[in-house]
Write a protein that holds these residues in place. Structure first.
Motif, PDB file in Angstrom:
ATOM      1  N   ALA A 179     -13.689   8.707   5.519  1.00  0.00           N
ATOM      2  CA  ALA A 179     -13.818   9.905   4.690  1.00  0.00           C
ATOM      3  C   ALA A 179     -14.240  11.077   5.575  1.00  0.00           C
ATOM      4  O   ALA A 179     -15.363  11.085   6.095  1.00  0.00           O
ATOM      5  N   VAL A 180     -13.356  12.028   5.737  1.00  0.00           N
ATOM      6  CA  VAL A 180     -13.626  13.198   6.568  1.00  0.00           C
ATOM      7  C   VAL A 180     -13.669  14.426   5.662  1.00  0.00           C
ATOM      8  O   VAL A 180     -12.629  14.816   5.097  1.00  0.00           O
ATOM      9  N   PRO A 181     -14.833  15.022   5.434  1.00  0.00           N
ATOM     10  CA  PRO A 181     -14.931  16.203   4.562  1.00  0.00           C
ATOM     11  C   PRO A 181     -13.971  17.297   5.011  1.00  0.00           C
ATOM     12  O   PRO A 181     -13.801  17.561   6.198  1.00  0.00           O
ATOM     13  N   GLY A 182     -13.324  17.913   4.019  1.00  0.00           N
ATOM     14  CA  GLY A 182     -12.346  18.948   4.323  1.00  0.00           C
ATOM     15  C   GLY A 182     -10.987  18.399   4.678  1.00  0.00           C
ATOM     16  O   GLY A 182     -10.024  19.165   4.823  1.00  0.00           O
ATOM     17  N   LYS A 183     -10.878  17.072   4.806  1.00  0.00           N
ATOM     18  CA  LYS A 183      -9.584  16.447   5.125  1.00  0.00           C
ATOM     19  C   LYS A 183      -9.247  15.402   4.065  1.00  0.00           C
ATOM     20  O   LYS A 183      -8.812  15.756   2.988  1.00  0.00           O
ATOM     21  N   ASN A 184      -9.474  14.127   4.356  1.00  0.00           N
ATOM     22  CA  ASN A 184      -9.035  13.085   3.434  1.00  0.00           C
ATOM     23  C   ASN A 184     -10.013  11.919   3.347  1.00  0.00           C
ATOM     24  O   ASN A 184     -10.740  11.629   4.306  1.00  0.00           O
ATOM     25  N   LEU A 185     -10.001  11.262   2.197  1.00  0.00           N
ATOM     26  CA  LEU A 185     -10.522   9.912   2.045  1.00  0.00           C
ATOM     27  C   LEU A 185      -9.323   8.984   2.241  1.00  0.00           C
ATOM     28  O   LEU A 185      -8.350   9.056   1.480  1.00  0.00           O
ATOM     29  N   THR A 186      -9.375   8.138   3.254  1.00  0.00           N
ATOM     30  CA  THR A 186      -8.259   7.264   3.581  1.00  0.00           C
ATOM     31  C   THR A 186      -8.625   5.833   3.237  1.00  0.00           C
ATOM     32  O   THR A 186      -9.645   5.315   3.698  1.00  0.00           O
ATOM     33  N   ILE A 187      -7.786   5.195   2.410  1.00  0.00           N
ATOM     34  CA  ILE A 187      -8.005   3.818   1.957  1.00  0.00           C
ATOM     35  C   ILE A 187      -6.893   2.962   2.551  1.00  0.00           C
ATOM     36  O   ILE A 187      -5.733   3.063   2.125  1.00  0.00           O
ATOM     37  N   SER A 188      -7.219   2.144   3.534  1.00  0.00           N
ATOM     38  CA  SER A 188      -6.228   1.317   4.223  1.00  0.00           C
ATOM     39  C   SER A 188      -6.426  -0.142   3.815  1.00  0.00           C
ATOM     40  O   SER A 188      -7.492  -0.713   4.054  1.00  0.00           O
ATOM     41  N   VAL A 189      -5.406  -0.744   3.227  1.00  0.00           N
ATOM     42  CA  VAL A 189      -5.492  -2.114   2.705  1.00  0.00           C
ATOM     43  C   VAL A 189      -5.010  -3.079   3.778  1.00  0.00           C
ATOM     44  O   VAL A 189      -3.807  -3.169   4.042  1.00  0.00           O
ATOM     45  N   VAL A 190      -5.915  -3.798   4.401  1.00  0.00           N
ATOM     46  CA  VAL A 190      -5.534  -4.740   5.453  1.00  0.00           C
ATOM     47  C   VAL A 190      -5.253  -6.133   4.891  1.00  0.00           C
ATOM     48  O   VAL A 190      -4.711  -6.987   5.583  1.00  0.00           O
ATOM     49  N   GLU A 191      -5.640  -6.358   3.633  1.00  0.00           N
ATOM     50  CA  GLU A 191      -5.374  -7.639   2.972  1.00  0.00           C
ATOM     51  C   GLU A 191      -5.561  -7.439   1.474  1.00  0.00           C
ATOM     52  O   GLU A 191      -6.496  -6.765   1.050  1.00  0.00           O
ATOM     53  N   GLY A 192      -4.641  -7.952   0.654  1.00  0.00           N
ATOM     54  CA  GLY A 192      -4.771  -7.829  -0.785  1.00  0.00           C
ATOM     55  C   GLY A 192      -4.152  -6.553  -1.317  1.00  0.00           C
ATOM     56  O   GLY A 192      -3.043  -6.172  -0.947  1.00  0.00           O
ATOM     57  N   SER A 193      -4.875  -5.845  -2.176  1.00  0.00           N
ATOM     58  CA  SER A 193      -4.358  -4.624  -2.792  1.00  0.00           C
ATOM     59  C   SER A 193      -5.517  -3.725  -3.198  1.00  0.00           C
ATOM     60  O   SER A 193      -6.670  -4.152  -3.226  1.00  0.00           O
ATOM     61  N   ALA A 194      -5.178  -2.474  -3.543  1.00  0.00           N
ATOM     62  CA  ALA A 194      -6.182  -1.515  -3.988  1.00  0.00           C
ATOM     63  C   ALA A 194      -5.544  -0.520  -4.946  1.00  0.00           C
ATOM     64  O   ALA A 194      -4.404  -0.095  -4.748  1.00  0.00           O
ATOM     65  N   LYS A 195      -6.290  -0.172  -6.000  1.00  0.00           N
ATOM     66  CA  LYS A 195      -5.879   0.852  -6.944  1.00  0.00           C
ATOM     67  C   LYS A 195      -6.839   2.029  -6.819  1.00  0.00           C
ATOM     68  O   LYS A 195      -8.055   1.835  -6.776  1.00  0.00           O
ATOM     69  N   VAL A 196      -6.284   3.233  -6.785  1.00  0.00           N
ATOM     70  CA  VAL A 196      -7.074   4.437  -6.562  1.00  0.00           C
ATOM     71  C   VAL A 196      -6.792   5.429  -7.685  1.00  0.00           C
ATOM     72  O   VAL A 196      -5.639   5.621  -8.075  1.00  0.00           O
ATOM     73  N   GLU A 197      -7.851   6.055  -8.200  1.00  0.00           N
ATOM     74  CA  GLU A 197      -7.699   7.055  -9.257  1.00  0.00           C
ATOM     75  C   GLU A 197      -8.561   8.266  -8.932  1.00  0.00           C
ATOM     76  O   GLU A 197      -9.758   8.144  -8.665  1.00  0.00           O
TER      77      GLU A 197
END
Length: 463
Positions: free
Chosen positions: A278-296
């Motif tokens: 999470a870099v303020p002013g840029k992005n929250l990056t969610i990288s899934v190395v195994e399984g899955s992820a849901k983002v809202e």
């Protein structure tokens, strides 16, 4: 924690054989960055093996942690220190400093309500995390119910059960909802929180009214300690090929379908192993190395599978500035150095995946496989059965001390309808004049009862 399957000497030998590293052991030891990564990870494994549920361990220097209250009992100043997660307000880890032999590493194990295994959080490098679920002023109370009382993970009768209290038990409360309907209590192991329906508790006379407790923000009431937090990390800051970029790895335990987190006010649901930056002013990056992820975030949702990442734009205050992106493949260089050997479950990092959900559906069901001349299935005739024992109440019907007729809290009764076996012959439709059945409820047995309604026999036709 799964065992690390190597000693320091063997690990050094393995590092020699990694692509891009030196080709001889004497040269490897001269690589200060690589040696620091190895030492920090092995020290964290040694020092943090006894970390318990809802606890944080100081793995490698340096880490600055602040308690949520000046009066909280707190000791988290040197490598090997372990403290309750609920006591931590903020935690700041050091970026890699080769000259000072510093690279902050911390290990956290959090409560998972549906299993006895833990959620694992591993922080490393330039990372700052602020716990949004912290304790308030404490107050003693007693259980006034006459039967066992369930403690819920969140203030909801459908939330997972995390503990129980017996009638008359003394409890420690440290928060409430704004309307006072639920009270947050410290769990018996003093390492986490749970929620009890307020009418089942009574405050001691000397302690004061339960309504005097700290009001818990509705946005975080559904989350346990360190399950809702603000995160800030560095990015593109790996000093050498063997060092991961700064960030946080989170892994759910085996057998858990998903875990819900609130990160920088972004709702994330994971059932897997995920790397967060999470870099303020840029992005929250969610990288899934195994399984899955849901983002809202910002009213929009996105889902990523192993080998993909999602980005959510952030404001300078690290709060969301826009909706989540479509999933895209990460690069192997981003995730290959991640210290997955310190996680509870052994995994393999997924290869980058460029497939989109639309492409997957097209591959799974090719249009040319469907023949235009192939007859379509005829709809089956619906058959209505009379109510029988096939309709059974679910567990939610069973009364508990959390829901009683005397409490101003409406119970929810649901029923599960079991599928009708296909081998039962079609039933003949009976004349409407025959007796029908009306389902009533037997409150003493908590079961549905079929009460036949007597009717007059049909009148024969004249003549």
């Amino acid at each position: 924690m799964k065992p690390i399957k190597t000693t320091r000497h063997v690990l050094l030998l393995l590092l020699v054989l990694l692509p891009g590293t030196a080709s001889a052991a004497p040269q490897v030891t001269e690589n200060k960055c690589q040696d620091l990564v190895e030492t920090a990870l092995l020290d964290t494994y040694d020092r943090c093996d006894l970390t318990g549920r809802n606890q944080a361990c100081y793995g490698h220097s340096s880490i600055l942690a602040l308690p949520h209250s000046p009066t909280a009992t707190f000791e988290f100043e040197k490598a090997g220190d372990i403290t309750n997660v609920a006591d931590i307000q903020t935690m700041r880890l050091s970026a890699m400093n080769e000259a000072a032999d510093q690279w902050g590493v911390a290990l956290l194990r959090l409560q998972s309500a549906v299993t006895d295994k833990n959620i694992t959080l591993l922080l490393f490098g330039n990372v700052e995390v602020e716990n949004r679920v912290t304790g308030g002023e404490q107050m003693e109370a007693h259980v006034t119910a006459t039967t066992l009382v369930r403690v819920r993970e969140s203030p909801n009768v459908h939330a997972p059960q995390v503990a129980t209290f017996d009638p008359g038990d003394a409890v420690v409360a440290n928060g409430r909802l704004s309307d006072g309907s639920w009270v947050r209590v410290i769990l018996p192991d003093e390492a986490g929180y749970g929620w009890v329906y307020a009418p089942l508790l009574s405050s001691d006379g000397d302690s004061g009214d339960l309504m005097a407790l700290t009001v818990i923000d509705d946005a975080v009431a559904d989350y346990g300690p360190m399950r809702a937090f603000y995160l800030q990390t560095g990015s593109d800051d790996a000093v050498c090929q063997e060092a991961p970029e700064s960030g946080m790895l989170i892994q759910t335990p085996e057998g858990v379908a998903h875990v819900s987190l609130l990160i920088n006010e972004v709702s994330v649901e994971i059932g897997s192993t995920v790397f967060f930056q999470a870099v303020p002013g840029k992005n929250l990056t969610i990288s899934v190395v195994e399984g899955s992820a849901k983002v809202e975030a910002m009213g929009a949702k996105a889902e990523a599978k192993a080998g993909q990442q999602i980005e959510v734009p952030l404001q300078v205050d690290a709060k969301p500035a826009g909706q989540p992106s479509e999933p895209k493949a990460y690069t192997m260089a981003q995730v290959a150095p991640l210290p997955i050997q310190l996680l509870e479950r052994e995994i393999e990092i997924a290869e980058p995946d460029n497939a989109t959900p639309t492409e997957e559906a097209t591959e799974a069901v090719p249009t040319e496989d469907v023949s235009p001349d192939e007859p379509t299935a005829e709809p089956t005739e619906a058959v209505t059965f009379e109510a029988t024992e096939e309709v059974m109440p679910t567990e939610e019907v069973m009364p508990t001390e959390e829901i009683t007729p005397t409490m101003d809290f409406p119970p929810v009764v649901t029923a599960e309808v079991f599928p009708t076996p296909t081998d039962i012959p079609t039933m003949e439709i009976r004349p409407t004049e025959e007796a029908t059945a009306v389902a009533t409820w037997d409150a003493t047995r908590d079961l549905p009862v079929q009460t036949p309604i007597p009717t007059e026999p049909p009148t024969p036709a004249p003549g």
